[in-house]
Design a protein around this motif. Structure first.
Motif, short mmCIF file in Angstrom:
data_model
loop_
_atom_site.label_atom_id
_atom_site.label_comp_id
_atom_site.label_asym_id
_atom_site.label_seq_id
_atom_site.Cartn_x
_atom_site.Cartn_y
_atom_site.Cartn_z
N ARG A 198 8.53 1.92 4.83
CA ARG A 198 9.69 2.41 4.24
C ARG A 198 10.14 1.49 3.07
O ARG A 198 10.80 2.05 2.17
N LEU A 199 10.14 0.40 3.36
CA LEU A 199 10.39 -0.72 2.00
C LEU A 199 9.52 -0.33 0.95
O LEU A 199 10.03 -0.13 -0.09
N GLY A 200 8.24 -0.04 1.26
CA GLY A 200 7.35 0.22 -0.06
C GLY A 200 7.76 1.61 -0.45
O GLY A 200 7.78 1.88 -1.95
N PHE A 223 0.68 -1.24 -0.02
CA PHE A 223 -0.14 -0.17 -0.11
C PHE A 223 0.80 1.43 0.01
O PHE A 223 0.61 2.01 -0.63
N ALA A 224 1.96 1.07 0.73
CA ALA A 224 3.00 2.29 0.77
C ALA A 224 3.50 2.51 -0.63
O ALA A 224 3.05 3.75 -1.38
N ALA A 225 3.88 1.52 -1.44
CA ALA A 225 4.36 1.56 -2.79
C ALA A 225 3.16 2.05 -3.75
O ALA A 225 3.60 3.12 -4.61
N GLU A 226 1.94 1.67 -3.44
CA GLU A 226 0.84 2.23 -4.39
C GLU A 226 0.63 3.60 -4.16
O GLU A 226 0.30 4.33 -4.98
N ALA A 227 0.77 3.98 -2.80
CA ALA A 227 0.57 5.48 -2.46
C ALA A 227 1.40 6.50 -3.14
O ALA A 227 1.14 7.64 -3.66
N CYS A 228 2.56 5.71 -3.34
CA CYS A 228 3.69 6.77 -3.91
C CYS A 228 3.91 6.47 -5.47
O CYS A 228 4.68 7.03 -6.11
N GLY A 229 2.75 5.87 -5.93
CA GLY A 229 2.69 5.87 -7.33
C GLY A 229 3.58 4.64 -7.94
O GLY A 229 3.97 4.51 -9.16
#
Ligand code: GRG
Length: 288
Positions: free
Chosen positions: A184-186, A50-56
């Motif tokens: 942070r990984l995402g 979800f973090a990766a997704e939020a950052c595009g």
């Protein structure tokens, strides 16, 4: 992506990344699968994605990091359940690894999962620089000043000081560090901007603490069948918990406020952070 599809992607990656060669003895392989593939909530891998997704970023590219953090989490649970630590016989609704197999095997399962997590990051994150940064972030979170340090202080502090400050210091390291590392990984995989990374950090800090408060509340008033582990153990062991320090009502209020703060922290991502917000709301109302 629908949550069921995402769940399947996570499960499939977990299986794929523990496909050890013939050097891995059958019994050890079975114990690793038993522990890692047991029905956990997969919160940490979801946070990575979800973090990766939020950052595009691309969810597929973040899958190795999602699997790696779940491996570290599963290792910590297997070791935590050992007689030398929390001495538990039930985890994720099943006998703990050392009960189902034996103590030596459970220790080795943890060792193997920890090593595999870093192998996966180092070899499966596509860009070398990002792989190294992912390894550093996860190693720090799993290390002596974070996860392991928090566990050591928790084990040593059962009958001592019952202050909120000490409690939060333990939980920031024992529970919060892996939540934060997941985000942070995402962020690393998706090449987040500084502003995005800072917002995710605030979200992670709030969510980690809220998660632990709810965990403490579940230990007091949850259902063993739903939670899938023994309850009432905190009081039995004279552990410092949120309900003990703040009372149940104030603990619930603090968890609510932290979830609100987590959602506010990611507001500027707009709908790209919908999944992060949903996950925070799940943590607020979870019963397992
Ligand atoms: C052995 C180095 C080492 C650390 C152990 C994980 C841990 C630290 C202790 C487990 C005991 C505990 C109650 C920890 C705090 C909350 C926590 C991490 C709960 C388990 O996480 P969930 O609810 O578990 O996400 P599932 O099974 O859903 O993955």
């Amino acid at each position: 992506m629908r949550s069921q599809e995402l769940r399947e992607l996570i499960e499939e990656s977990l299986r794929r990344f523990i496909d050890f060669d013939s050097g891995c003895p059958t019994r050890l392989r079975e114990a690793i699968e038993y522990s890692l593939l047991a029905p956990g909530k997969r919160l940490r891998p979801q946070l990575v994605l979800f973090a990766a997704e939020a950052c595009g970023g691309d969810i597929e590219e973040a899958l190795p990091a999602a699997a790696a953090v779940e491996m570290v989490h599963a290792y910590s649970l297997v070791h935590d359940d050992l007689p030398a630590m929390d001495d538990d016989d039930l985890r994720r609704g099943r006998p703990t690894c050392h009960i189902q197999f034996d103590e030596a095997t459970a220790i080795l399962v943890g060792d193997a999962l920890l090593a595999r997590a870093f192998e996966v990051l180092a070899t499966k994150i596509r860009v070398g620089d990002r792989a190294a940064r992912c390894c550093a972030v996860l190693a720090e979170a799993a290390g002596a000043s974070q996860l392991v340090g928090g566990q050591a202080d928790d084990l040593n502090g059962r009958v001592r000081e019952k202050s909120l400050e000490r409690l939060e210091s333990i939980h920031r390291r024992k529970t919060g560090a892996l939540f934060l590392a997941s985000l942070r990984l995402g962020a690393i995989v998706a090449e987040a901007t500084t502003e995005q990374a800072t917002a995710l950090d605030e979200y992670g800090q709030c969510l980690g603490l809220a998660f632990q408060i709810v965990d403490d509340l579940l230990d007091v008033s949850g259902s063993e069948k739903q939670v899938g582990k023994r309850l009432g153990k905190d009081a039995e062991r004279d552990k410092t918990t949120y309900p003990l320090v703040l009372g149940e009502e104030a603990s619930r209020e603090r968890a609510e406020a932290l979830i609100d703060q987590a959602c506010e922290a990611v507001a500027f991502f707009g709908e790209k952070a919908d999944s992060l917000r949903e996950l925070a709301l799940f943590v607020r109302r979870r019963n397992n």
